[in-house]
Motif scaffolding. Structure first.
Motif, PDB file in Angstrom:
ATOM      1  N   THR A 182      -0.404   2.745 -15.178  1.00 16.65           N
ATOM      2  CA  THR A 182       0.447   3.809 -14.622  1.00 16.65           C
ATOM      3  C   THR A 182       1.841   3.698 -15.216  1.00 16.65           C
ATOM      4  N   ASP A 184       5.573   5.196 -13.680  1.00 16.03           N
ATOM      5  CA  ASP A 184       6.045   5.881 -12.471  1.00 16.03           C
ATOM      6  C   ASP A 184       4.814   6.188 -11.618  1.00 16.03           C
ATOM      7  N   SER A 185       4.592   7.448 -11.265  1.00 18.02           N
ATOM      8  CA  SER A 185       3.409   7.699 -10.425  1.00 18.02           C
ATOM      9  C   SER A 185       2.263   8.289 -11.231  1.00 18.02           C
ATOM     10  N   ARG A 402      -7.733   7.774  -8.647  1.00 13.81           N
ATOM     11  CA  ARG A 402      -6.312   7.506  -8.475  1.00 13.81           C
ATOM     12  C   ARG A 402      -6.093   6.329  -7.499  1.00 13.81           C
ATOM     13  N   LEU A 406      -4.480   2.786  -8.501  1.00  8.53           N
ATOM     14  CA  LEU A 406      -3.219   2.351  -7.862  1.00  8.53           C
ATOM     15  C   LEU A 406      -3.404   0.993  -7.183  1.00  8.53           C
TER      16      LEU A 406
END
Ligand SMILES: NC(=O)c1ccc[n+]([C@@H]2O[C@H](COP(=O)([O-])OP(=O)(O)OC[C@H]3O[C@@H](n4cnc5c(N)ncnc54)[C@H](O)[C@@H]3O)[C@@H](O)[C@H]2O)c1
Length: 409
Positions: A182, A184-185, A402, A406
């Motif tokens: 990743t 940032d997001s 996602r 994460l």
């Protein structure tokens, strides 16, 4: 050449430099003309600006791609996007909205949700985007794929790719996004599978595609184990097995944590023969009845050849780009299912690796890879000390990507 295609290149460094050299070559042959280019810091490219003779060729240089497109879009027939993968979607959108055809470097994105958004944008494109997977253009590959599709070798049972490409630490330090899951997001998902050896994974899916020449196998069920030996956020070593919806099984092992010569063989196991295909080398067909056949390689698979193929499409001399955006979806989904199925990236402890200068290699990796292909056993099933079992996933698990990624960061 009927029409000189007017080109803009977003980017000047990294692989964009190869695009500049290729476009200059084709410009010298009267195929195209570079109109504009950009980089956030053009001052860092004084040497290249001279080398490529940008002032002499009347090329406008910008420090932002949007101002470049604003100023030049009416004088452009094509924009080349060889930039960081996580910037592709917004750059592709900006071009399509201005009605400009795009040659987009591979991978288009590594996030299947973002690819779906790009495909929605692509619906509005007058001319289809080409994704820069370099080896679909290969004439021998296409001839053999036709024979596979025609059933000459019997049913296709298994498509394999083994890619061992050593990469030094500096490879992962060359920019902000190398080796990242990743930024940032945003999902980046840069890896040996998603980036450096993406070509060969896409090639394997091309062998696995059934029904017609331009077809790519869609993974329906995937199992994978992911590892890292370099000091990176993402993975540098992948073992993956997949079933495809209508075609053969897939089996691949890829690593940047290895030593020696780079090697990247593909092979296709059919009922009546095995096809062995290594890009840049002659191919071999071994028939079960003892016959053999060799041929190739095709020398015309470089970047200028790929650009020429797209220029031919833009002029109406070819009916489709070599890889359309939609054709890269099986590749993006397979990469994503690697993360979703494995659920984690296991770090190989330093005592199981060897450092040599800037290179890190996992001890015994070539034997583990051989056993993976010989017996179908993942490293954990071979009881390798550092190995940990992965899991499996189906295409319906993709929306979990996602959250799973994460959780890995
Ligand atoms: N086809 C191939 O064989 C091949 C080989 C290497 C890389 N690639 C692909 O090329 C692409 C670029 O990879 P890279 O390693 O060169 O990346 P990189 O990070 O080195 O970036 C390349 C260039 O993009 C430009 N750029 C960066 N940010 C920008 C911005 N905000 N606006 C405008 N330009 C910007 C810069 O000029 C930079 O030098 C990737 O998609 C990669 O997978 C393809």
């Amino acid at each position: 050449v009927e029409q000189i295609i007017r080109v803009g290149i977003i980017g000047m460094g990294g692989f964009a430099g190869h695009h500049h050299a290729s476009v200059k070559l084709l410009e010298d042959r009267g195929e195209c003309k570079l109109v504009c280019t950009c980089d956030p810091d053009p001052g860092a490219f004084e040497g290249q600006i001279r080398e490529w003779d940008l002032p002499g060729r009347g090329v406008a240089v910008f420090d932002d791609y949007r101002s470049m497109l604003d100023a030049c879009h009416e004088r452009l027939d094509l924009v080349i996007i060889p930039t960081p993968v996580h910037l592709h979607a917004s750059m592709h959108r900006a071009c399509v909205e201005l009605g400009l055809p795009v040659y987009l470097e591979k991978p288009p994105t590594l996030d299947c949700a973002e690819l779906d958004e790009m495909l929605a944008v692509e619906e509005r494109a007058g001319r289809l985007t080409n994704v820069g997977f370099n080896f679909i253009i290969d004439s021998h590959r296409q001839q053999l794929k036709r024979r596979v599709v025609d059933g000459e070798f019997g049913a296709v049972r298994l498509v394999c790719f083994s890619g061992l490409w050593p990469r030094p630490t500096s490879y992962f330090l060359r920019n902000q996004w190398a080796g990242r899951l990743t930024l940032d997001s945003q999902l980046v998902l840069d890896s040996c599978m998603g980036n450096a050896m993406a070509h060969y994974v896409h090639n394997a899916l091309f062998w696995a595609g059934s029904g017609e020449l331009f077809s790519w196998g869609e993974a329906s069920e995937v199992a994978a184990e992911l590892y890292r030996a370099h000091d990176i956020q993402g993975m540098d070593t992948v073992f993956i097995k997949a079933r495809t919806q209508a075609g053969p099984d897939l089996q691949m092992a890829l690593s940047h944590a290895c030593d020696g010569e780079s090697r990247n063989p593909e092979w296709v196991v059919c009922d009546d023969a095995v096809i062995r295909y290594t890009t840049g080398e002659p191919y071999e067909i071994e028939w079960n009845d003892g016959r053999t056949e060799t041929g190739g390689p095709d020398a015309h698979v470089g970047l200028p050849d790929n650009l020429l193929a797209y220029l031919a499409y833009l002029r109406g001399d070819a009916d489709r780009p070599m890889t359309r955006l939609i054709d890269s979806r099986p590749f993006v989904r397979l990469c994503d299912l690697a993360y979703v199925s494995a659920g984690k990236i296991t770090t190989v402890p330093p005592e199981h690796t060897t450092r040599s200068g800037e290179y890190v290699s996992i001890n015994g990796l070539p034997d583990i890879v051989d056993e993976f292909f010989r017996a179908g056993l993942f490293p954990s099933e071979q009881h390798v000390a550092w190995a940990r079992p992965g899991g499996s996933a189906t295409i319906s698990d993709l929306p979990k990507l996602r959250d799973i990624v994460l959780a890995m960061t």
